[in-house]
Design a protein around this motif. Structure first.
Motif, PDB file in Angstrom:
ATOM      1  N   ALA A 119       0.843  -1.197   0.000  1.00  0.00           N
ATOM      2  CA  ALA A 119       0.000   0.000   0.000  1.00  0.00           C
ATOM      3  C   ALA A 119       0.880   1.250   0.000  1.00  0.00           C
ATOM      4  O   ALA A 119       1.683   1.440   0.907  1.00  0.00           O
ATOM      5  CB  ALA A 119      -0.913   0.001   1.217  1.00  0.00           C
ATOM      6  N   ILE A 120       0.722   2.109  -1.025  1.00  0.00           N
ATOM      7  CA  ILE A 120       1.541   3.317  -1.092  1.00  0.00           C
ATOM      8  C   ILE A 120       1.104   4.365  -0.071  1.00  0.00           C
ATOM      9  O   ILE A 120       1.861   5.272   0.238  1.00  0.00           O
ATOM     10  CB  ILE A 120       1.555   3.934  -2.506  1.00  0.00           C
ATOM     11  CG1 ILE A 120       0.149   4.379  -2.935  1.00  0.00           C
ATOM     12  CG2 ILE A 120       2.142   2.962  -3.508  1.00  0.00           C
ATOM     13  CD1 ILE A 120       0.119   5.185  -4.210  1.00  0.00           C
ATOM     14  N   ASP A 121      -0.108   4.214   0.483  1.00  0.00           N
ATOM     15  CA  ASP A 121      -0.593   5.187   1.466  1.00  0.00           C
ATOM     16  C   ASP A 121      -0.248   4.802   2.901  1.00  0.00           C
ATOM     17  O   ASP A 121      -0.689   5.453   3.845  1.00  0.00           O
ATOM     18  CB  ASP A 121      -2.101   5.399   1.309  1.00  0.00           C
ATOM     19  CG  ASP A 121      -2.904   4.128   1.533  1.00  0.00           C
ATOM     20  OD1 ASP A 121      -2.307   3.030   1.568  1.00  0.00           O
ATOM     21  OD2 ASP A 121      -4.135   4.231   1.649  1.00  0.00           O
ATOM     22  N   GLN A 122       0.548   3.749   3.057  1.00  0.00           N
ATOM     23  CA  GLN A 122       1.025   3.325   4.383  1.00  0.00           C
ATOM     24  C   GLN A 122       2.495   3.718   4.509  1.00  0.00           C
ATOM     25  O   GLN A 122       3.165   3.951   3.504  1.00  0.00           O
ATOM     26  CB  GLN A 122       0.872   1.809   4.552  1.00  0.00           C
ATOM     27  CG  GLN A 122      -0.539   1.298   4.424  1.00  0.00           C
ATOM     28  CD  GLN A 122      -1.401   1.712   5.601  1.00  0.00           C
ATOM     29  OE1 GLN A 122      -0.972   1.656   6.740  1.00  0.00           O
ATOM     30  NE2 GLN A 122      -2.627   2.132   5.315  1.00  0.00           N
ATOM     31  N   PHE A 123       3.000   3.721   5.726  1.00  0.00           N
ATOM     32  CA  PHE A 123       4.394   4.113   5.941  1.00  0.00           C
ATOM     33  C   PHE A 123       5.090   3.147   6.881  1.00  0.00           C
ATOM     34  O   PHE A 123       4.454   2.447   7.668  1.00  0.00           O
ATOM     35  CB  PHE A 123       4.458   5.540   6.502  1.00  0.00           C
ATOM     36  CG  PHE A 123       3.774   6.533   5.611  1.00  0.00           C
ATOM     37  CD1 PHE A 123       4.394   6.998   4.462  1.00  0.00           C
ATOM     38  CD2 PHE A 123       2.487   6.961   5.893  1.00  0.00           C
ATOM     39  CE1 PHE A 123       3.757   7.891   3.621  1.00  0.00           C
ATOM     40  CE2 PHE A 123       1.840   7.864   5.064  1.00  0.00           C
ATOM     41  CZ  PHE A 123       2.478   8.328   3.919  1.00  0.00           C
TER      42      PHE A 123
ATOM     43  N   ARG B 232       3.640  -0.203   5.805  1.00  0.00           N
ATOM     44  CA  ARG B 232       3.769  -0.378   4.352  1.00  0.00           C
ATOM     45  C   ARG B 232       4.363  -1.748   4.039  1.00  0.00           C
ATOM     46  O   ARG B 232       3.919  -2.437   3.128  1.00  0.00           O
ATOM     47  CB  ARG B 232       4.640   0.710   3.742  1.00  0.00           C
ATOM     48  CG  ARG B 232       4.803   0.548   2.233  1.00  0.00           C
ATOM     49  CD  ARG B 232       5.636   1.610   1.596  1.00  0.00           C
ATOM     50  NE  ARG B 232       4.872   2.843   1.515  1.00  0.00           N
ATOM     51  CZ  ARG B 232       5.412   4.025   1.254  1.00  0.00           C
ATOM     52  NH1 ARG B 232       6.704   4.136   1.067  1.00  0.00           N
ATOM     53  NH2 ARG B 232       4.659   5.103   1.189  1.00  0.00           N
TER      54      ARG B 232
END
Length: 180
Positions: A89-93, A97
């Motif tokens: 997921a690109i919206d996780q960190f 992620r």
């Protein structure tokens, strides 16, 4: 039994001179290299990889984390092809992620007779139609028409591989400025 054979071989090697060991290594290295080249690297469950008959893999990487890969009969790969179902997921960190991997829904289907050239990357979900050809270094991110040559990053239709696959409307669309 296998452990005993390995043990016996190691005993023989231990008794060899340095020159004999070097000669043995020289003879075995091409055989080992060849075997390693034909053995794919698999991330995820091997049960998600389905190979047809006559499939040729050369130093191929399969990421099976997020889907199955189905490869039809007589498909062959050039060197260093990657087939990827996994994503993050690109919206996780940070750790979120790294751990946010879908378990399904990103299948790759490669139909009968496909040739995927050296250093190509196939990213699921997608289907590569029968007898299609994927050019060197191409990145496939969507479905590929049967019997067509695709190339580029991202891969785009270039031309049919033979007249039987030709469709004038598709040829014109592939060559239009919007397609480039």
């Amino acid at each position: 039994m296998e452990a005993k054979v390995s043990s016996d071989i190691m005993e023989l090697i231990d008794k060899m001179t340095a020159e004999e060991t070097k000669a043995l290594a020289k003879r075995l290295t091409p055989l080992i290299s060849h075997e390693l080249m034909l053995t794919p690297t698999i991330w995820g469950s091997r049960a998600r990889l389905h190979l047809g008959k006559g499939v040729v893999l050369i130093n191929t990487l399969f990421n099976l984390s997020s889907g199955d890969v189905h490869i039809g009969d007589f498909v062959f790969f050039g060197h260093n092809v990657s087939v990827l179902t996994g994503t993050h997921a690109i919206d996780q960190f940070d750790l979120a992620r790294q751990c946010s991997i879908p378990l399904s829904g990103r299948d790759v289907i490669i139909e009968k007779g496909v040739w995927i050239a050296t250093n190509a990357t196939i990213i699921g979900p997608c289907r590569i139609g029968e007898n299609a050809v994927i050019g060197v270094g191409s990145v496939v991110m969507e479905d590929v028409r049967a019997g067509w040559f695709y190339a580029g990053v991202p891969a785009k239709p270039i031309k049919p591989v033979s007249p039987e696959y030709a469709d004038p409307s598709v040829c014109a669309a592939a060559r239009s400025p919007e397609a480039i």
